[in-house]
Design a protein around this motif. Sequence first.
Motif, PDB file in Angstrom:
ATOM      1  N   THR A  29      57.006  28.376  -2.164  1.00 50.75           N
ATOM      2  CA  THR A  29      57.762  28.046  -3.370  1.00 50.75           C
ATOM      3  C   THR A  29      59.022  28.872  -3.561  1.00 50.75           C
ATOM      4  OG1 THR A  29      56.452  29.615  -4.697  1.00 50.75           O
ATOM      5  CG2 THR A  29      55.641  27.356  -4.546  1.00 50.75           C
ATOM      6  N   ARG A  30      59.230  29.884  -2.750  1.00 54.64           N
ATOM      7  CA  ARG A  30      60.295  30.847  -3.022  1.00 54.64           C
ATOM      8  C   ARG A  30      61.682  30.254  -2.875  1.00 54.64           C
ATOM      9  NH1 ARG A  30      59.897  36.565  -0.143  1.00 54.64           N
ATOM     10  NH2 ARG A  30      58.130  36.622  -1.604  1.00 54.64           N
ATOM     11  N   ASP A  31      61.917  29.433  -1.868  1.00 54.18           N
ATOM     12  CA  ASP A  31      63.276  29.039  -1.511  1.00 54.18           C
ATOM     13  C   ASP A  31      63.682  27.662  -2.013  1.00 54.18           C
ATOM     14  OD1 ASP A  31      63.692  31.441  -0.169  1.00 54.18           O
ATOM     15  OD2 ASP A  31      62.799  30.676   1.678  1.00 54.18           O
ATOM     16  N   ILE A  32      63.059  27.179  -3.060  1.00 45.72           N
ATOM     17  CA  ILE A  32      63.468  25.900  -3.623  1.00 45.72           C
ATOM     18  C   ILE A  32      63.667  26.058  -5.123  1.00 45.72           C
ATOM     19  CG2 ILE A  32      61.084  25.096  -3.947  1.00 45.72           C
ATOM     20  CD1 ILE A  32      62.143  22.256  -3.311  1.00 45.72           C
ATOM     21  N   GLY A  33      64.761  25.496  -5.635  1.00 48.53           N
ATOM     22  CA  GLY A  33      65.043  25.566  -7.060  1.00 48.53           C
ATOM     23  C   GLY A  33      64.173  24.602  -7.840  1.00 48.53           C
ATOM     24  N   LEU A  34      64.099  24.798  -9.133  1.00 49.09           N
ATOM     25  CA  LEU A  34      63.253  23.951  -9.968  1.00 49.09           C
ATOM     26  C   LEU A  34      63.726  22.503  -9.970  1.00 49.09           C
ATOM     27  CD1 LEU A  34      62.607  26.293 -13.028  1.00 49.09           C
ATOM     28  CD2 LEU A  34      60.966  25.580 -11.289  1.00 49.09           C
ATOM     29  N   GLY A  35      65.030  22.302 -10.014  1.00 49.65           N
ATOM     30  CA  GLY A  35      65.540  20.934  -9.993  1.00 49.65           C
ATOM     31  C   GLY A  35      65.147  20.200  -8.736  1.00 49.65           C
ATOM     32  N   ARG A  36      65.263  20.866  -7.597  1.00 56.58           N
ATOM     33  CA  ARG A  36      64.906  20.237  -6.326  1.00 56.58           C
ATOM     34  C   ARG A  36      63.403  19.995  -6.233  1.00 56.58           C
ATOM     35  NH1 ARG A  36      68.970  17.725  -3.485  1.00 56.58           N
ATOM     36  NH2 ARG A  36      70.876  18.678  -4.263  1.00 56.58           N
ATOM     37  N   ALA A  37      62.611  20.875  -6.841  1.00 50.76           N
ATOM     38  CA  ALA A  37      61.164  20.663  -6.843  1.00 50.76           C
ATOM     39  C   ALA A  37      60.800  19.418  -7.650  1.00 50.76           C
ATOM     40  CB  ALA A  37      60.459  21.896  -7.413  1.00 50.76           C
ATOM     41  N   ARG A 320      61.435  11.176  10.230  1.00 53.67           N
ATOM     42  CA  ARG A 320      61.531  12.409  11.010  1.00 53.67           C
ATOM     43  C   ARG A 320      62.786  12.443  11.870  1.00 53.67           C
ATOM     44  NH1 ARG A 320      55.838  12.014  13.926  1.00 53.67           N
ATOM     45  NH2 ARG A 320      56.702   9.904  14.146  1.00 53.67           N
ATOM     46  N   ARG A 321      63.386  11.287  12.116  1.00 58.04           N
ATOM     47  CA  ARG A 321      64.586  11.226  12.945  1.00 58.04           C
ATOM     48  C   ARG A 321      65.857  11.589  12.173  1.00 58.04           C
ATOM     49  NH1 ARG A 321      66.062   9.671  17.765  1.00 58.04           N
ATOM     50  NH2 ARG A 321      66.787   7.545  17.365  1.00 58.04           N
ATOM     51  N   LEU A 322      65.756  11.702  10.875  1.00 60.25           N
ATOM     52  CA  LEU A 322      66.948  11.899  10.060  1.00 60.25           C
ATOM     53  C   LEU A 322      67.332  13.382   9.983  1.00 60.25           C
ATOM     54  CD1 LEU A 322      66.185   9.383   7.181  1.00 60.25           C
ATOM     55  CD2 LEU A 322      67.549   9.027   9.242  1.00 60.25           C
ATOM     56  N   PRO A 323      68.634  13.682   9.873  1.00 60.90           N
ATOM     57  CA  PRO A 323      69.104  15.074   9.946  1.00 60.90           C
ATOM     58  C   PRO A 323      69.141  15.774   8.584  1.00 60.90           C
ATOM     59  CG  PRO A 323      70.986  13.612   9.957  1.00 60.90           C
ATOM     60  CD  PRO A 323      69.765  12.727   9.926  1.00 60.90           C
ATOM     61  N   TRP A 324      67.985  15.916   7.921  1.00 63.62           N
ATOM     62  CA  TRP A 324      67.950  16.635   6.655  1.00 63.62           C
ATOM     63  C   TRP A 324      67.031  17.838   6.776  1.00 63.62           C
ATOM     64  CZ3 TRP A 324      65.491  12.287   3.121  1.00 63.62           C
ATOM     65  CH2 TRP A 324      64.362  11.766   3.749  1.00 63.62           C
ATOM     66  N   ASN A 325      67.225  18.815   5.884  1.00 61.97           N
ATOM     67  CA  ASN A 325      66.349  19.980   5.908  1.00 61.97           C
ATOM     68  C   ASN A 325      65.138  19.736   5.005  1.00 61.97           C
ATOM     69  OD1 ASN A 325      67.216  20.444   3.249  1.00 61.97           O
ATOM     70  ND2 ASN A 325      68.687  22.017   3.855  1.00 61.97           N
ATOM     71  N   THR A 326      64.175  20.646   5.015  1.00 62.22           N
ATOM     72  CA  THR A 326      62.901  20.392   4.324  1.00 62.22           C
ATOM     73  C   THR A 326      63.037  20.370   2.809  1.00 62.22           C
ATOM     74  OG1 THR A 326      62.301  22.743   4.296  1.00 62.22           O
ATOM     75  CG2 THR A 326      61.601  21.442   6.195  1.00 62.22           C
ATOM     76  N   THR A 327      64.075  21.024   2.266  1.00 62.44           N
ATOM     77  CA  THR A 327      64.273  20.980   0.816  1.00 62.44           C
ATOM     78  C   THR A 327      65.217  19.860   0.406  1.00 62.44           C
ATOM     79  OG1 THR A 327      66.056  22.618   1.006  1.00 62.44           O
ATOM     80  CG2 THR A 327      63.847  23.453   0.521  1.00 62.44           C
ATOM     81  N   LYS A 328      65.742  19.117   1.392  1.00 62.54           N
ATOM     82  CA  LYS A 328      66.670  18.005   1.145  1.00 62.54           C
ATOM     83  C   LYS A 328      67.894  18.461   0.371  1.00 62.54           C
ATOM     84  CE  LYS A 328      62.558  15.206   0.832  1.00 62.54           C
ATOM     85  NZ  LYS A 328      61.666  14.572  -0.121  1.00 62.54           N
ATOM     86  N   THR A 329      68.325  19.681   0.647  1.00 68.28           N
ATOM     87  CA  THR A 329      69.514  20.231   0.005  1.00 68.28           C
ATOM     88  C   THR A 329      70.685  20.322   0.985  1.00 68.28           C
ATOM     89  OG1 THR A 329      68.730  22.466   0.505  1.00 68.28           O
ATOM     90  CG2 THR A 329      68.199  21.575  -1.665  1.00 68.28           C
ATOM     91  N   GLY A 330      70.536  19.757   2.148  1.00 65.05           N
ATOM     92  CA  GLY A 330      71.595  19.824   3.138  1.00 65.05           C
ATOM     93  C   GLY A 330      71.170  19.140   4.419  1.00 65.05           C
ATOM     94  N   VAL A 331      72.073  19.168   5.389  1.00 67.71           N
ATOM     95  CA  VAL A 331      71.805  18.537   6.670  1.00 67.71           C
ATOM     96  C   VAL A 331      71.355  19.581   7.683  1.00 67.71           C
ATOM     97  CG1 VAL A 331      73.407  16.638   6.296  1.00 67.71           C
ATOM     98  CG2 VAL A 331      74.227  18.747   7.354  1.00 67.71           C
TER      99      VAL A 331
END
Length: 450
Positions: A29-37, A320-331
Amino acid sequence: MNENIMDDQEDLNDIDAQPTKSLFVDMLTRDIGLGRAVLDLVDNSIDGARRLRPDKDANFEGLQIEIDLDSNKFRIEDNCGGIPIDLARRYAFRIGRPPEMKATPNSVGQFGVGMKRALFKFGRVFEVNSKTATEAFDLRVNVDEWVSDDKSWKFKFDSTETALDNAPDNCGTTITVTDLREDVASTFGKEYFRIELTREIQSAEQEYIDRGLRITVNQKTLIATPWELAVGSGMQPAIDQFEITAPDQEPVHVRIFAGTAESSPKQAGWYVFCNGRMVLEADQSSATGWSTLGQTDVPKYHNQFARFRGFVFFDCKDARRLPWNTTKTGVDTDSAIFQSVRLKMIDAMRPVINFLNDLDAERENPKDEQPLTAAVSKAALVPLKSLTSISAFKRPDKAVPKGPPLVGITFKRPQDRVDALQDALGVTSAKQAGEMAFDLTARRLLGEES
């Protein structure tokens, strides 16, 4: 006796590397903001809507996601089909996505951590109540009690029902989190956070809102504002569409749009979407091609390019083929797929940048003809969904300079002398003072008439 000795020896060779739940929850839970959660939970509901209506351009009218939050609790409720008991038992509450789990085609909840991460981050008690057409379950978890028992990582249903006949409008999932963590309660209670959360969800999920999905935050319905580009008066955005294929892999469909819109430094840049979910908004960094040297150089972003807009849509049945990160905050900039598309983004951006440079230069000479300024003011803003024909970026020609060619002169002088000269000449800028001083000197030395 000998067997017992051997067992003891085998036990002595074992090393316990099992993680503790408390550390796991903290790291998760540390590296994700509340809005993104919160957005992760919205994504799960959208995946439910996609399972109900799997067509590529399905209309989601009648489906809704309601979010309510304050300093006491968080609640999200949808009517997007619910979670089957077997899916909940075997997969939905696992940390990560097991390889045997069948994925939702074109899903946006891809990594199998979003719901758990949000629930752990928000509070110490959560409830999940879900109904499908034929089943229902209730689950209540006290997180502190669960964390204190490192021997079992399992949750237990409070109740389950089968062989039901639930009406479609009554099929969905409700998640409630109470006993909020202190910092979460404080943030959820602030009006500015709720306003920003509304904007964040509205931007990230705009494609689904535009297709009829109703999302509310504290009873406020989110409205879709379509992405637009300037068309007409000689203006045409760059539009490209293609597929990236690989053996035994689902193809990735890519659409690129690049052009101009209203001048706005905050809204200028690249927007990147994966399966309709926005993961980058108004990006002005090197990740999307700014400040890039190569065959097609692109300068670092500055406000001269405030009209630039670029949009990239990645769509694939296998998320899984798409270029996004696990928090969906970037590529994922290391993705081979994104790297190949980034080159095309740069190629699409360069002629727009050239146009904006010419537009800026034109405005520095207000007495000359201004065909570019006129075109920008007359062009209409057209929604992206109306732009379907592949095209290169088109623009009107810039004005042909009249009279002799002009040469720039750059020099520096002490500030106090420049200020004094400005006062003497009755002008308000160093540029004006320099131009007037040049003209006066030229007349005197070259015998030119005034």
